[in-house]
Motif scaffolding. Structure first.
Motif, PDB file in Angstrom:
ATOM      1  N   SER A 104      -8.031 -57.778   5.108  1.00 29.83           N
ATOM      2  CA  SER A 104      -6.990 -58.591   4.474  1.00 29.83           C
ATOM      3  C   SER A 104      -6.861 -58.178   3.025  1.00 29.83           C
ATOM      4  O   SER A 104      -7.847 -58.140   2.289  1.00 29.83           O
ATOM      5  CB  SER A 104      -7.343 -60.071   4.602  1.00 29.83           C
ATOM      6  N   MET A 105      -5.646 -57.846   2.642  1.00 28.69           N
ATOM      7  CA  MET A 105      -5.397 -57.259   1.319  1.00 28.69           C
ATOM      8  C   MET A 105      -4.426 -58.130   0.538  1.00 28.69           C
ATOM      9  O   MET A 105      -3.314 -57.728   0.233  1.00 28.69           O
ATOM     10  CB  MET A 105      -4.833 -55.838   1.500  1.00 28.69           C
ATOM     11  N   TYR A 106      -4.882 -59.343   0.221  1.00 25.34           N
ATOM     12  CA  TYR A 106      -4.010 -60.269  -0.490  1.00 25.34           C
ATOM     13  C   TYR A 106      -3.784 -59.803  -1.926  1.00 25.34           C
ATOM     14  O   TYR A 106      -4.437 -58.864  -2.401  1.00 25.34           O
ATOM     15  CB  TYR A 106      -4.605 -61.685  -0.431  1.00 25.34           C
ATOM     16  N   ASN A 107      -2.859 -60.498  -2.601  1.00 23.78           N
ATOM     17  CA  ASN A 107      -2.431 -60.093  -3.956  1.00 23.78           C
ATOM     18  C   ASN A 107      -3.579 -59.760  -4.900  1.00 23.78           C
ATOM     19  O   ASN A 107      -3.478 -58.815  -5.679  1.00 23.78           O
ATOM     20  CB  ASN A 107      -1.612 -61.223  -4.592  1.00 23.78           C
ATOM     21  N   ALA A 108      -4.663 -60.535  -4.847  1.00 21.42           N
ATOM     22  CA  ALA A 108      -5.724 -60.364  -5.846  1.00 21.42           C
ATOM     23  C   ALA A 108      -6.695 -59.237  -5.503  1.00 21.42           C
ATOM     24  O   ALA A 108      -7.557 -58.897  -6.315  1.00 21.42           O
ATOM     25  CB  ALA A 108      -6.497 -61.682  -6.017  1.00 21.42           C
ATOM     26  N   LEU A 109      -6.576 -58.637  -4.329  1.00 24.06           N
ATOM     27  CA  LEU A 109      -7.490 -57.543  -3.976  1.00 24.06           C
ATOM     28  C   LEU A 109      -7.083 -56.280  -4.723  1.00 24.06           C
ATOM     29  O   LEU A 109      -5.938 -55.830  -4.611  1.00 24.06           O
ATOM     30  CB  LEU A 109      -7.448 -57.277  -2.463  1.00 24.06           C
ATOM     31  N   PRO A 110      -8.009 -55.682  -5.472  1.00 23.69           N
ATOM     32  CA  PRO A 110      -7.637 -54.472  -6.225  1.00 23.69           C
ATOM     33  C   PRO A 110      -7.527 -53.252  -5.311  1.00 23.69           C
ATOM     34  O   PRO A 110      -8.166 -53.177  -4.258  1.00 23.69           O
ATOM     35  CB  PRO A 110      -8.797 -54.286  -7.218  1.00 23.69           C
ATOM     36  N   LEU A 111      -6.734 -52.283  -5.761  1.00 21.88           N
ATOM     37  CA  LEU A 111      -6.568 -51.024  -5.020  1.00 21.88           C
ATOM     38  C   LEU A 111      -7.922 -50.337  -4.808  1.00 21.88           C
ATOM     39  O   LEU A 111      -8.178 -49.751  -3.755  1.00 21.88           O
ATOM     40  CB  LEU A 111      -5.608 -50.108  -5.799  1.00 21.88           C
ATOM     41  N   TYR A 112      -8.818 -50.454  -5.801  1.00 23.11           N
ATOM     42  CA  TYR A 112     -10.110 -49.751  -5.664  1.00 23.11           C
ATOM     43  C   TYR A 112     -10.958 -50.341  -4.540  1.00 23.11           C
ATOM     44  O   TYR A 112     -11.830 -49.654  -4.002  1.00 23.11           O
ATOM     45  CB  TYR A 112     -10.879 -49.681  -6.990  1.00 23.11           C
ATOM     46  N   SER A 113     -10.702 -51.578  -4.169  1.00 22.88           N
ATOM     47  CA  SER A 113     -11.436 -52.130  -3.024  1.00 22.88           C
ATOM     48  C   SER A 113     -10.966 -51.466  -1.725  1.00 22.88           C
ATOM     49  O   SER A 113     -11.767 -51.178  -0.833  1.00 22.88           O
ATOM     50  CB  SER A 113     -11.237 -53.652  -2.941  1.00 22.88           C
ATOM     51  N   VAL A 114      -9.659 -51.226  -1.630  1.00 22.55           N
ATOM     52  CA  VAL A 114      -9.144 -50.528  -0.447  1.00 22.55           C
ATOM     53  C   VAL A 114      -9.688 -49.097  -0.423  1.00 22.55           C
ATOM     54  O   VAL A 114     -10.087 -48.578   0.626  1.00 22.55           O
ATOM     55  CB  VAL A 114      -7.600 -50.527  -0.435  1.00 22.55           C
ATOM     56  N   GLN A 115      -9.744 -48.481  -1.595  1.00 19.01           N
ATOM     57  CA  GLN A 115     -10.302 -47.121  -1.669  1.00 19.01           C
ATOM     58  C   GLN A 115     -11.761 -47.116  -1.202  1.00 19.01           C
ATOM     59  O   GLN A 115     -12.194 -46.194  -0.502  1.00 19.01           O
ATOM     60  CB  GLN A 115     -10.194 -46.587  -3.102  1.00 19.01           C
ATOM     61  N   ALA A 116     -12.498 -48.151  -1.570  1.00 16.54           N
ATOM     62  CA  ALA A 116     -13.900 -48.242  -1.153  1.00 16.54           C
ATOM     63  C   ALA A 116     -14.003 -48.296   0.374  1.00 16.54           C
ATOM     64  O   ALA A 116     -14.894 -47.667   0.976  1.00 16.54           O
ATOM     65  CB  ALA A 116     -14.555 -49.484  -1.777  1.00 16.54           C
ATOM     66  N   LEU A 117     -13.080 -49.015   1.002  1.00 18.73           N
ATOM     67  CA  LEU A 117     -13.082 -49.090   2.463  1.00 18.73           C
ATOM     68  C   LEU A 117     -12.702 -47.738   3.084  1.00 18.73           C
ATOM     69  O   LEU A 117     -13.341 -47.269   4.043  1.00 18.73           O
ATOM     70  CB  LEU A 117     -12.112 -50.191   2.930  1.00 18.73           C
ATOM     71  N   VAL A 118     -11.687 -47.099   2.519  1.00 15.71           N
ATOM     72  CA  VAL A 118     -11.269 -45.785   3.020  1.00 15.71           C
ATOM     73  C   VAL A 118     -12.428 -44.777   2.881  1.00 15.71           C
ATOM     74  O   VAL A 118     -12.675 -43.974   3.792  1.00 15.71           O
ATOM     75  CB  VAL A 118     -10.000 -45.314   2.276  1.00 15.71           C
ATOM     76  N   ASP A 119     -13.135 -44.853   1.764  1.00 13.62           N
ATOM     77  CA  ASP A 119     -14.289 -43.963   1.571  1.00 13.62           C
ATOM     78  C   ASP A 119     -15.322 -44.157   2.683  1.00 13.62           C
ATOM     79  O   ASP A 119     -15.897 -43.190   3.194  1.00 13.62           O
ATOM     80  CB  ASP A 119     -14.956 -44.238   0.214  1.00 13.62           C
ATOM     81  N   VAL A 120     -15.553 -45.413   3.054  1.00 16.63           N
ATOM     82  CA  VAL A 120     -16.523 -45.701   4.115  1.00 16.63           C
ATOM     83  C   VAL A 120     -16.031 -45.157   5.458  1.00 16.63           C
ATOM     84  O   VAL A 120     -16.812 -44.601   6.252  1.00 16.63           O
ATOM     85  CB  VAL A 120     -16.779 -47.225   4.196  1.00 16.63           C
ATOM     86  N   MET A 121     -14.735 -45.287   5.716  1.00 17.19           N
ATOM     87  CA  MET A 121     -14.177 -44.770   6.976  1.00 17.19           C
ATOM     88  C   MET A 121     -14.331 -43.250   7.036  1.00 17.19           C
ATOM     89  O   MET A 121     -14.628 -42.678   8.101  1.00 17.19           O
ATOM     90  CB  MET A 121     -12.699 -45.179   7.096  1.00 17.19           C
ATOM     91  N   GLN A 122     -14.171 -42.596   5.887  1.00 23.82           N
ATOM     92  CA  GLN A 122     -14.331 -41.132   5.846  1.00 23.82           C
ATOM     93  C   GLN A 122     -15.804 -40.731   5.945  1.00 23.82           C
ATOM     94  O   GLN A 122     -16.152 -39.724   6.552  1.00 23.82           O
ATOM     95  CB  GLN A 122     -13.675 -40.589   4.573  1.00 23.82           C
ATOM     96  N   GLU A 123     -16.664 -41.562   5.379  1.00 24.34           N
ATOM     97  CA  GLU A 123     -18.110 -41.309   5.481  1.00 24.34           C
ATOM     98  C   GLU A 123     -18.562 -41.417   6.943  1.00 24.34           C
ATOM     99  O   GLU A 123     -19.372 -40.615   7.418  1.00 24.34           O
ATOM    100  CB  GLU A 123     -18.872 -42.316   4.603  1.00 24.34           C
ATOM    101  N   LEU A 124     -18.006 -42.406   7.637  1.00 20.53           N
ATOM    102  CA  LEU A 124     -18.334 -42.536   9.064  1.00 20.53           C
ATOM    103  C   LEU A 124     -17.914 -41.279   9.824  1.00 20.53           C
ATOM    104  O   LEU A 124     -18.644 -40.782  10.695  1.00 20.53           O
ATOM    105  CB  LEU A 124     -17.637 -43.767   9.655  1.00 20.53           C
ATOM    106  N   GLU A 125     -16.730 -40.776   9.474  1.00 20.36           N
ATOM    107  CA  GLU A 125     -16.221 -39.563  10.133  1.00 20.36           C
ATOM    108  C   GLU A 125     -17.187 -38.390   9.900  1.00 20.36           C
ATOM    109  O   GLU A 125     -17.482 -37.623  10.822  1.00 20.36           O
ATOM    110  CB  GLU A 125     -14.839 -39.230   9.581  1.00 20.36           C
ATOM    111  N   ARG A 126     -17.690 -38.265   8.667  1.00 21.30           N
ATOM    112  CA  ARG A 126     -18.630 -37.181   8.367  1.00 21.30           C
ATOM    113  C   ARG A 126     -19.931 -37.332   9.164  1.00 21.30           C
ATOM    114  O   ARG A 126     -20.498 -36.375   9.642  1.00 21.30           O
ATOM    115  CB  ARG A 126     -18.972 -37.171   6.861  1.00 21.30           C
ATOM    116  N   GLN A 127     -20.391 -38.584   9.267  1.00 18.46           N
ATOM    117  CA  GLN A 127     -21.691 -38.819   9.914  1.00 18.46           C
ATOM    118  C   GLN A 127     -21.601 -38.830  11.443  1.00 18.46           C
ATOM    119  O   GLN A 127     -22.610 -38.670  12.125  1.00 18.46           O
ATOM    120  CB  GLN A 127     -22.277 -40.157   9.449  1.00 18.46           C
ATOM    121  N   ALA A 128     -20.407 -39.039  11.982  1.00 21.00           N
ATOM    122  CA  ALA A 128     -20.277 -39.258  13.440  1.00 21.00           C
ATOM    123  C   ALA A 128     -20.474 -37.947  14.215  1.00 21.00           C
ATOM    124  O   ALA A 128     -20.205 -36.874  13.723  1.00 21.00           O
ATOM    125  CB  ALA A 128     -18.931 -39.873  13.753  1.00 21.00           C
TER     126      ALA A 128
END
Lengths: 354, 354
Positions: free
Chosen positions: A330-354
């Motif tokens: 959930s990406m409501y108004n107060a969620l910063p862009l860097y929080s979404v980036q942090a999630l994307v980084d984790v998704m890419q890290e999973l891809e590397r480790q999988a």
């Protein structure tokens, strides 16, 4: 360190709003009294609720257009019955796009005949029905603009001669719309506005007063309007925090500004969902919500590893609702862009480790 | 310096409760998230509401006696209609002791025949009617235990075979009663419990399910019981602060302890009202409230001087309600004895200067 908070609601609020709210609980308005221990009829609080009501209309572009903004009790769940109590004479039309629409239909059905113009229940609400007809003789048409649980969002609204009522609980103040097309908008505060405990109702006055039934005072929009949203003691703290958040949004540049930020955030996340072979989105692409992105792992055996990774990355609230499963960001108004980036980084890290 | 806060409600809360509430708005439960931005279905908040519900029953001595405690939305004003919606089949009996009783009667009258067993309206509600009869065939008897505006309080409750319903908004948790005599007790949080925005309902389950009408979910006690007081998102902050205040009361020694403190405070003030020739009490002595003392000046020309004196003494919220005039000193649980002493000192100072 503050978490990346993807909670679906109650949800993230701006840091400076939380700071000021925390201070007000000790000393509000420099009066050496707490916000929550002063009379709601004292000038400092009357100023707060009047400002909150004015900001809501201003941000929606509905000043001087015959609308009133009210801060009521009871959440959107109370609006499900209150809209019908005040507006349903004989029959009304509802669009069923998920759990909250279904609940609205259930509550309103006690007050008259309901016509479900369309439903996406056949596919577990993973799309928004289009090309449905709204009968001409209904008292109103009701829809839910954003479906928090399923992650769909209406991108356009039907043209109809009937009053247009919309539950905007989970996307109000997040995107520019011609809000003057709506006759009644309601929204629980606990997404883009404030804490749970207050509900914003924006209503065009000329649709009221047309039903025959007697309406209990607390359920009667006209009484709340006559009493300037102070028929009884309002939810003082929730109204105050809502006022601060609306002021924060105005200072940022209003809805047109935050809409661009929200588009950046959702584009970043959906692009990764579509690019990363480990993930897939849950809902039809054209109906994807900018507020709540639902997605699953292609391979469930990676769930444990993924859960560990995002929790280690200080991310909160990513589990999907039990009726959908998978994940929901959930990406409501107060969620910063860097929080979404942090999630994307984790998704890419999973891809590397999988 | 903190003010002596005699506000009638929202009103004074314990200092340590305000401190913890303020901290929780920034960081709750050491999770680096605000109390108001976490899911209400997360374990930390579920623990809070369960504890609040359990403490309410424990303090009232109603554990394991067939009662449920609920924290609902909408204030006592919503209970005026909800009690009738759930319990009124044909007729109900009401005792009219003031503004809030009158409002309860007005809202309930939409749902059946109401019998006003007695009223003190003839003397601007300055006493509690006694020796009235309650018909045997009513669905329930409703009364208001303490009248915040007029300053009267019921010292005893009638014996009746009908279910006994009581609005205890302004004196719950302040004095020992046999609470098991009541079948439904309700109270807005904003006096002896917490901030505005939550309403405590304590209901004996076996009185429910006996009316024929369809009840909207949000107004249906049985649904709130089935959902453990989480049918929809509760007023999170107000429930949390209520839990802290109930724990504070339990730690002090519970109702039997605070009742003695409250008696000391009200005795101190009423003794001065009776002794000081400049003042007189508004209501019948035997019906005087321990929570809200109403009084006037014998000579209105001293009002300006008195107002200046108490404001200089750092006293807040002493003006009477517009329907009574004069002064009202509200002495809820969290008001310290020294605040009452500060007011008595001012009354004696006025006597010296007059």
């Amino acid at each position: 360190m503050k978490k990346h908070n993807f909670s679906a609601g109650p949800c993230i609020l701006p840091e400076e709003v939380l700071q000021r709210a925390s201070e007000a609980v000790i000393n509000f308005n420099d009066d050496n009294l707490s916000l929550i221990e002063i009379s709601h009829r004292s000038k400092p609080f009357v100023d707060v609720i009047e400002k909150a009501r004015a900001l809501a209309l201003e941000l929606l572009g509905l000043e001087n257009k015959g609308y009133e903004a009210l801060f009521l009790h009871g959440g959107a769940s109370t609006q499900f019955l209150m809209t019908a109590y005040n507006l349903l004479n004989k029959k009304a039309a509802y669009l069923n796009t998920g759990t909250w629409s279904s609940k609205a239909i259930k509550e309103a059905s006690l007050f008259g005949e309901l016509i479900e113009v369309a439903s996406s229940k056949d596919k577990n609400f993973n799309y928004i029905p289009k090309n449905f007809d709204i009968p001409n003789d209904v008292d109103y048409f009701h829809c839910t603009s954003n479906n928090t649980i399923y992650g769909t969002q209406m991108k356009s609204f039907p043209e109809t001669s009937a009053p247009l009522i919309c539950d905007m609980s989970s996307d109000i103040f997040s995107r520019q719309l011609d809000f003057s097309k709506f006759d009644l908008i309601y929204a629980g505060a606990q997404k883009n506005m404030g804490p749970a405990g207050a509900t914003l109702v924006v209503v065009k006055k000329d649709i009221l007063g047309k039903v025959e039934r007697s309406i209990p005072s607390m359920l009667n929009y006209q009484i709340h309007i006559e009493k300037d949203s102070m028929f009884n003691t309002p939810s003082v703290f929730a109204v105050y925090v809502s006022m601060l958040t609306l002021q924060w949004l105005k200072d940022l540049g209003g809805i047109s500004f935050i809409e661009k930020v929200n588009e950046k955030k959702s584009t970043l996340l959906y692009s990764e969902i579509d690019r990363n072979p480990l993930f897939k989105g849950v809902v039809s692409k054209e109906d994807r919500s900018h507020m709540n992105a639902t997605f699953t792992l292609e391979n469930d055996s990676l769930a444990k590893k993924f859960d560990t990774l995002w929790q280690e990355a200080n991310i909160n609230g990513l589990h999907g609702h039990r009726s959908v499963g998978g994940y929901r960001a959930s990406m409501y108004n107060a969620l910063p862009l860097y929080s979404v980036q942090a999630l994307v980084d984790v998704m890419q890290e999973l891809e590397r480790q999988a």
